[in-house]
Design an enzyme around this catalytic site. Sequence first.
Site, PDB file in Angstrom:
ATOM      1  N   ASP A   1      -2.704   2.239  -6.141  1.00 49.21           N
ATOM      2  CA  ASP A   1      -1.629   2.244  -5.146  1.00 49.21           C
ATOM      3  C   ASP A   1      -1.655   1.050  -4.212  1.00 49.21           C
ATOM      4  O   ASP A   1      -0.990   1.072  -3.175  1.00 49.21           O
ATOM      5  CB  ASP A   1      -1.709   3.521  -4.309  1.00 49.21           C
ATOM      6  CG  ASP A   1      -3.003   3.605  -3.505  1.00 49.21           C
ATOM      7  OD1 ASP A   1      -4.015   3.028  -3.958  1.00 49.21           O
ATOM      8  OD2 ASP A   1      -3.008   4.252  -2.453  1.00 49.21           O
ATOM      9  N   GLU A   2      -2.341  -0.010  -4.573  1.00 48.31           N
ATOM     10  CA  GLU A   2      -2.523  -1.115  -3.627  1.00 48.31           C
ATOM     11  C   GLU A   2      -2.644  -2.426  -4.393  1.00 48.31           C
ATOM     12  O   GLU A   2      -3.319  -2.498  -5.422  1.00 48.31           O
ATOM     13  CB  GLU A   2      -3.787  -0.865  -2.799  1.00 48.31           C
ATOM     14  CG  GLU A   2      -4.028  -1.826  -1.681  1.00 48.31           C
ATOM     15  CD  GLU A   2      -5.289  -1.470  -0.905  1.00 48.31           C
ATOM     16  OE1 GLU A   2      -5.582  -2.195   0.062  1.00 48.31           O
ATOM     17  OE2 GLU A   2      -5.980  -0.500  -1.268  1.00 48.31           O
TER      18      GLU A   2
ATOM     19  N   ASP B   1       0.871  -1.182   0.000  1.00 49.55           N
ATOM     20  CA  ASP B   1       0.000   0.000   0.000  1.00 49.55           C
ATOM     21  C   ASP B   1       0.905   1.228   0.000  1.00 49.55           C
ATOM     22  O   ASP B   1       1.648   1.454   0.964  1.00 49.55           O
ATOM     23  CB  ASP B   1      -0.908  -0.006   1.227  1.00 49.55           C
ATOM     24  CG  ASP B   1      -2.054   0.988   1.102  1.00 49.55           C
ATOM     25  OD1 ASP B   1      -2.081   1.740   0.103  1.00 49.55           O
ATOM     26  OD2 ASP B   1      -2.911   1.021   2.000  1.00 49.55           O
TER      27      ASP B   1
END
Length: 554
Positions: free
Chosen positions: A105-106, A11
């Site tokens: 983003d993860e 993350d």
Amino acid sequence: MRNEPTILHLDMDAFYASAEQASKPSLRGKAVVVGGLGPRGVVATASYEARRFGVHSAMPTAQARRLAPNAAYLVPRFGFYRDISERVMGLLRELSPLVEPLSLDEAFVDLEAGGVASDEVSARAVGERLRADIRAVTGLTGSVGIAASKMLAKIASEEAKPDGLVLIHAGTERALLAPMAVRVLPGVGPATGDHLRRAGITTVGELAEAGEDELVRMLGKSHGAGLYAMALARDDRPVVAERETKSVSVEDTYDVDIHDRTRVRLEVQRLAARCVGRLRASGHSGRTVVLKVRRYDFSTLTRSETLRGPTDDPSVVQEAAARLLESVDTTGGVRLLGVGVSGLADYTQEDLFAQAAGARAAAEAAERTGRADEAARAESADEGQARGAGPDGSLIHEAGEQGAGGPAGEGVGAERGSGEPPVAPVERRWPAGHDVRHAVYGPGWVQGSGVGRVTVRFETPQSAPGRVRTFAVDDRDLELSEPVALVLEQAPPAVDPELEQGAEPGEGRQPDAEQGQGRGAEPEEERGSGAGSGPGAGASVADSSASAASPGGG
């Protein structure tokens, strides 16, 4: 659930805001809020400096401004974030073929499937190397969680924030979960959490003690049984490399309610075109067109129409959206509009009727245009002969030169010959935070605009904080531009010409110290920031140095 912690969850830390800080030296270490800036805007991401004031994602921007009035408020640059995300996802795919992105983003990574980790030691080494590679490639930081299941890996990455690594040892999962709040479990939102709280259940340990039968009675068979299994740290969900796209949609929220019906129609057509653009970019077509309308009183209406077959034709989707709009009353005003396409397929069934109608319309438009052009040329020729025009219709001055506009169709000749009034130039928009370039001062970014002026700070990711200058919004030397890369690509090493000519290695070479002079600096040196492990770096749940979860996550 696995016997070894070989599932990794990455993350990125406050992704949008961190990318903006890395891109803008003057904002590093300061409060930054990224999101919609209008009266109805919502915060997408807040930097950790802004979170200290209570700002968090999904908060109305107006409320964030009251909490942090001195923060920098920027409009998102999704293309910029997407480019960074592709670099990060590329690093993950080098580790394993099983990478499951959850957002820009993860993502989850199955380390065992990639053969890069089989136990705690090797998994930790992979995680640390990944964090270093992300910093080297993007200049940003990410938090890593490693565990034997997806649920626990995600919990671990939250514990690792910011810029840390937490590995959950096999066999310690239930003891770790027991004191945590029930909201830490997937599927426990505000409503479910409040329902459990009224029943006296606030921690995961109390959830496990309640028993499966009690949870099924309170929450239903599926939800109750699922939460009970998670409370016991049971999670057998695999990492799935390809997540099936179910729909594609776009929507806009307007700062001021739209009352004009014509404007509403135009907005729906524009959204439908954007939606088809995304649909084509994903390589899909769709059968069902969906229209979403949120009215002035927050009531939301959804209408849908299923076509005879999947399509990615903009005109077909626009026509369907227009038909759906006719059944919606927008008299009181509209605050949000959205257009989506579902029932996706990877092929297109051509709509012959729509194609035929489109061809007829195009032919009729071409015929009308041809007649209009012919009439305009005739009128221009008549006027030109009366005023002393050349054979091509361009005006002739007394000196025998063409008018200031040059050949016919430009400048004065076009203005008088076409019979059409000049079109007013469209005012350029300058979103706060977006990249610009000035012909004299070079690259920079928009710090703010209004009252016919735009303020720009001239700096790049590799420079020191730059100076601020103000220009007219229509300044010809200023234009929007592409972002400057956060980390400059290292040039490949030059080939020694003496080696090419057959010289022995080392002959004629300068000492290593001299060769090192003039080389490009490392990315961290260019950005002027050290590696800095941050709180929680390399920590383990079993260690007393494990980092606390950051407020607001992300």
